[in-house]
Motif scaffolding. Structure first.
Motif, short mmCIF file in Angstrom:
data_model
loop_
_atom_site.label_atom_id
_atom_site.label_comp_id
_atom_site.label_asym_id
_atom_site.label_seq_id
_atom_site.Cartn_x
_atom_site.Cartn_y
_atom_site.Cartn_z
N LEU A 222 -7.07 12.58 -8.17
CA LEU A 222 -7.72 12.00 -7.00
C LEU A 222 -6.78 11.01 -6.33
O LEU A 222 -6.24 10.11 -6.97
CB LEU A 222 -9.01 11.29 -7.41
N GLY B 285 -15.29 13.97 -0.53
CA GLY B 285 -14.26 13.98 -1.56
C GLY B 285 -14.82 13.67 -2.94
O GLY B 285 -14.51 14.35 -3.92
N ILE C 151 -7.48 16.24 -4.97
CA ILE C 151 -8.32 15.94 -3.80
C ILE C 151 -7.83 14.66 -3.15
O ILE C 151 -7.81 13.60 -3.79
CB ILE C 151 -9.80 15.78 -4.20
N SER C 152 -7.43 14.74 -1.90
CA SER C 152 -7.11 13.52 -1.16
C SER C 152 -8.40 12.93 -0.59
O SER C 152 -9.34 13.65 -0.27
CB SER C 152 -6.10 13.80 -0.04
N ASP D 70 -6.54 8.18 -3.27
CA ASP D 70 -7.34 7.35 -2.37
C ASP D 70 -6.65 6.00 -2.24
O ASP D 70 -5.69 5.71 -2.96
CB ASP D 70 -8.77 7.18 -2.91
N GLY E 3 -10.48 11.12 -2.33
CA GLY E 3 -11.37 11.61 -3.37
C GLY E 3 -12.42 10.65 -3.88
O GLY E 3 -13.17 11.01 -4.79
N ASN F 273 -8.64 16.47 2.09
CA ASN F 273 -9.93 15.93 2.53
C ASN F 273 -9.80 14.58 3.24
O ASN F 273 -10.68 14.21 4.01
CB ASN F 273 -10.84 15.78 1.31
#
Length: 280
Positions: free
Chosen positions: A42, A26, A18-19, A44, A21, A98
């Motif tokens: 994740l 997210g 998940i970008s 971020d 996140g 995301n």
């Protein structure tokens, strides 16, 4: 939306990247897929927030999780993070694009720097993540989930760069879906309506500075948890398009078939304004 933990084992031990996140949708997605037993990667910008969330996932959901500081606009960094995730977890089963940023300024007052930054994150960030993860997704018959917006099918005032980035995502991923026919890879575009997240606290203005925006008069607002739950359920069904329930169907219909009526009746309300930022 009523939330519950599904008994489905579809995502148990699957690797979900998940970008963006750490916050908002997210973060809610990370928690929801962790409930389903997935292993999380994740991406971020805030390493401290990543470390805290990863520890929470391990302590409260007993899942493997990896938090990597990454600006998705940096293609080399994205490739490094995806390669590391594949080395540690064996591959990627679900990619959720995301990460995103918004702005609030008229086109005339919006600098090229803002257009480029928003496209770098919202559009090219998704390009970078998808290109890096695609070979593994094909090998594992995985899924690509792309966070679009109600602005993916209708205009919103004072968000020309943001709207353009979402339209670009639709053009890219609808084409990619066609190219991937027969590969076993699913592509789902998600169009939430207004959602209670902190996105507006980091909104850009025309000169590329960051300024928290005042609350908008924008009707029904979904929680990040409800959006994540809807995405999770749609991912189980490998849907192609998810339009959230708080996106007004009249807006979709009018924007497509009766644009003049849409501009006069719904556009100001959907944009959450009563007048322009300059007071005109």
């Amino acid at each position: 939306m009523q939330r519950k933990v599904f008994a489905s084992k579809t995502f148990e031990r699957k690797v979900v990247l998940i970008s963006g996140g750490c916050a908002g949708i997210g973060r809610a997605l990370a928690l929801r897929f962790a409930q389903a037993g997935a292993r999380l990667v994740l991406l971020d910008l805030d390493q401290d927030a990543l470390d805290s969330l990863v520890q929470h996932l391990r302590d409260h959901h007993n899942v493997e999780a990896l938090g990597l500081c990454c600006d998705v606009a940096d293609a080399e960094r994205v490739q490094h993070c995806v390669t590391l995730a594949i080395e540690l977890f064996g591959g990627i089963d679900v990619l959720i694009n995301n990460a995103g940023v918004t702005h609030r300024s008229t086109f005339a007052e919006t600098s090229l720097e803002v257009f480029r930054r928003i496209m770098d994150i919202n559009y090219f960030g998704a390009v970078h993540c998808t290109q890096a993860a695609l070979p593994s997704l094909i090998d594992r018959h995985g899924q690509i989930i792309v966070m679009s917006s109600l602005s993916g099918f209708s205009p919103l005032l004072y968000r020309s760069a943001y709207n353009a980035s979402k339209h670009a995502l639709h053009g890219l991923f609808e084409t990619l879906r066609c190219e991937l026919l027969g590969s076993g890879v699913g592509v789902m575009l998600v169009c939430p309506g207004f959602t209670a997240t902190d996105l507006r606290k980091n909104a850009l203005v025309g000169d590329a500075s960051i300024a928290a925006q005042p609350p908008l008069a924008m009707g029904r607002v979904a929680s990040a948890q409800d959006v994540a739950e809807a995405i999770y359920r749609a991912a189980l069904k490998r849907k192609r398009l998810l339009v959230m329930s708080n996106v007004d169907w009249r807006a979709r219909l009018l924007a497509r078939y009766f644009p003049r009526l849409f501009e006069r009746v719904l556009l100001p309300r959907m944009s959450g304004i009563r007048r322009s930022p300059s007071g005109r």
